[in-house]
Design an enzyme around this catalytic site. Structure first.
Site, PDB file in Angstrom:
ATOM      1  N   SER A 174     -40.014  33.080 -16.888  1.00 40.08           N
ATOM      2  CA  SER A 174     -38.832  32.590 -16.168  1.00 40.08           C
ATOM      3  C   SER A 174     -37.532  32.735 -16.941  1.00 40.08           C
ATOM      4  O   SER A 174     -36.460  32.466 -16.397  1.00 40.08           O
ATOM      5  CB  SER A 174     -39.021  31.117 -15.798  1.00 40.08           C
ATOM      6  OG  SER A 174     -38.975  30.298 -16.944  1.00 40.08           O
ATOM      7  N   THR A 201     -36.035  28.858 -15.486  1.00 39.39           N
ATOM      8  CA  THR A 201     -34.734  28.662 -16.151  1.00 39.39           C
ATOM      9  C   THR A 201     -34.973  27.686 -17.269  1.00 39.39           C
ATOM     10  O   THR A 201     -35.898  26.885 -17.209  1.00 39.39           O
ATOM     11  CB  THR A 201     -33.689  28.042 -15.197  1.00 39.39           C
ATOM     12  OG1 THR A 201     -33.474  28.914 -14.096  1.00 39.39           O
ATOM     13  CG2 THR A 201     -32.354  27.782 -15.885  1.00 39.39           C
ATOM     14  N   THR A 234     -31.817  32.192 -17.945  1.00 40.65           N
ATOM     15  CA  THR A 234     -32.874  32.421 -16.954  1.00 40.65           C
ATOM     16  C   THR A 234     -33.056  33.906 -16.642  1.00 40.65           C
ATOM     17  O   THR A 234     -32.134  34.705 -16.851  1.00 40.65           O
ATOM     18  CB  THR A 234     -32.502  31.704 -15.634  1.00 40.65           C
ATOM     19  OG1 THR A 234     -33.607  31.738 -14.740  1.00 40.65           O
ATOM     20  CG2 THR A 234     -31.322  32.358 -14.952  1.00 40.65           C
ATOM     21  N   ARG A 259     -28.477  40.046  -7.522  1.00 41.33           N
ATOM     22  CA  ARG A 259     -28.313  38.623  -7.181  1.00 41.33           C
ATOM     23  C   ARG A 259     -27.991  37.816  -8.450  1.00 41.33           C
ATOM     24  O   ARG A 259     -28.616  37.968  -9.481  1.00 41.33           O
ATOM     25  CB  ARG A 259     -29.606  38.101  -6.548  1.00 41.33           C
ATOM     26  CG  ARG A 259     -29.598  36.598  -6.210  1.00 41.33           C
ATOM     27  CD  ARG A 259     -30.316  35.798  -7.266  1.00 41.33           C
ATOM     28  NE  ARG A 259     -30.543  34.403  -6.848  1.00 41.33           N
ATOM     29  CZ  ARG A 259     -30.955  33.462  -7.666  1.00 41.33           C
ATOM     30  NH1 ARG A 259     -31.211  33.728  -8.928  1.00 41.33           N
ATOM     31  NH2 ARG A 259     -31.137  32.224  -7.244  1.00 41.33           N
TER      32      ARG A 259
END
Ligand code: GLY
Length: 351
Positions: A86, A207, A225, A235
């Site tokens: 992550s 994150t 993250t 994104r």
């Protein structure tokens, strides 16, 4: 004129402790033995890597280092862990199989901030964010330009996809594809679907937040993250957005967010939490206030939708708190003079 407070008297004053209750750390830094919380470092990560990160960050604080140095040291340990899907190296890639990282840093003493978004090929985006903060007059650099900037500053370009995430990404693409040509030939697709239970889990989001107060009472924070797994290329989540994924104010405290970045951006959640603390709310209550704000807004639009954020916060007194939307246990790692511990926070439920 403001009275100059020595480091030793800062500890005594903020903690109300007698000199006898103090321990002496390296470089003569006085540390509290009792319930004191300054210096302090926390992270939203509660696994072994999170603990290792806390010990490393704590050592920086113990040596009299700044909050900014401590959080960078700690965040880098989490970023380079290949097992963590992550954050940083080994983070789950976007829908095109490319790892794009977001990170931000804020220094509560100087009101400075720096961030990078959609950064590829650099294992430690929080360190690049720190250079943006300290060596430019800008706050946020993105994409290929952020990469070029990092390379100019001597960061090494590396492949961030591990075997584990590469195979997980390919496998998921094959197994989840009903409408494109990935996966087996059409006449075998149904059979293959039976095997769908073996699709590797994609972290919906991950994150980490690292927040610290140093021996001088200065506060700093990092949020870093790899963002939403399988996100659309380009994104940007909340993590590099100051006020959303992170906010720090030396006069109040610091807050960081994990979870679905879109909700956090729309609610300016970290800034909101710091404002709530400024109004006298405890870190945990302030985190819950932010949860409540998000829940209430969605409730009016779609009562069946329930968001998935976790917030962590500290205040200038060294109090900590965290909260999670229902369905998960809110936990955070804490390291101060009393040792390492995990704090379990409060779950926010819909009405
Ligand atoms: N909170 C991380 C993300 O949504 O990208």
């Amino acid at each position: 004129m403001a009275k100059k407070i020595s480091r030793r008297s800062f500890f005594n004053r903020s903690l109300g402790l007698s000199a006898g209750a103090l321990l002496t750390g390296r470089k003569g830094l006085s540390l509290t033995a009792g319930p004191g919380r300054i210096p302090l470092i926390v992270t939203s990560h509660t696994n072994d890597t999170g603990k290792k990160a806390m010990e490393a960050g704590w050592k920086v604080l113990l040596d009299g280092g700044s909050a900014v140095d401590a959080i960078e040291k700690a965040a880098n340990i989490i970023e380079v862990d290949p097992e963590d899907t992550s954050v940083g190296y080994g983070g789950f890639p976007n829908e095109e199989g490319v790892v794009q990282l977001d990170a931000s840093i804020m220094d509560g003493k100087t009101y400075n901030a720096g961030a990078v978004a959609c950064l590829e090929n650099i294992k430690t985006p929080s360190s690049v964010a720190r250079i943006v903060m300290e060596r430019t007059d800008h706050v946020l650099l993105v994409g290929q330009d952020a990469l070029r900037f990092a390379v100019k500053w001597g960061f090494k370009e590396e492949n961030l996809l591990t075997e584990k995430t590469r195979i997980a990404w390919l496998r998921r693409k094959e197994m989840m594809s009903d409408t494109d040509d990935w996966g087996p030939p059409d006449h075998l697709k149904d059979l293959e679907k039976k095997d769908a239970g073996n699709v590797p889990e994609v972290p919906p989001h991950g994150t980490t937040n690292v927040l610290a107060i140093d021996g001088d009472g200065n506060i700093a924070g990092i949020t870093t993250t790899s963002g939403l797994g399988n996100k659309i290329s380009g994104r940007v989540g909340d993590s590099p957005i100051i006020g959303a994924g992170l906010y720090v104010d030396n006069e109040v405290g610091a807050a960081g967010a994990t979870g679905r970045g879109e909700d956090v951006i729309k609610s300016c959640a970290s800034y909101y939490i710091v404002l709530r603390m400024k109004d006298g709310r405890s870190p945990e209550d302030a985190c819950l206030d932010a949860m409540r704000m998000i829940i209430d807004r969605y409730k009016k639009i779609n009562p069946n939708f329930f968001p998935s954020e976790k917030f962590v916060a500290i205040n200038r007194k060294g109090e900590v708190g965290c909260a999670y939307m229902k369905g998960r246990t809110p936990r955070m790692s804490i390291r101060h003079s009393g040792g390492y511990s995990i704090h379990t926070g409060t779950v926010a439920f819909p009405d």
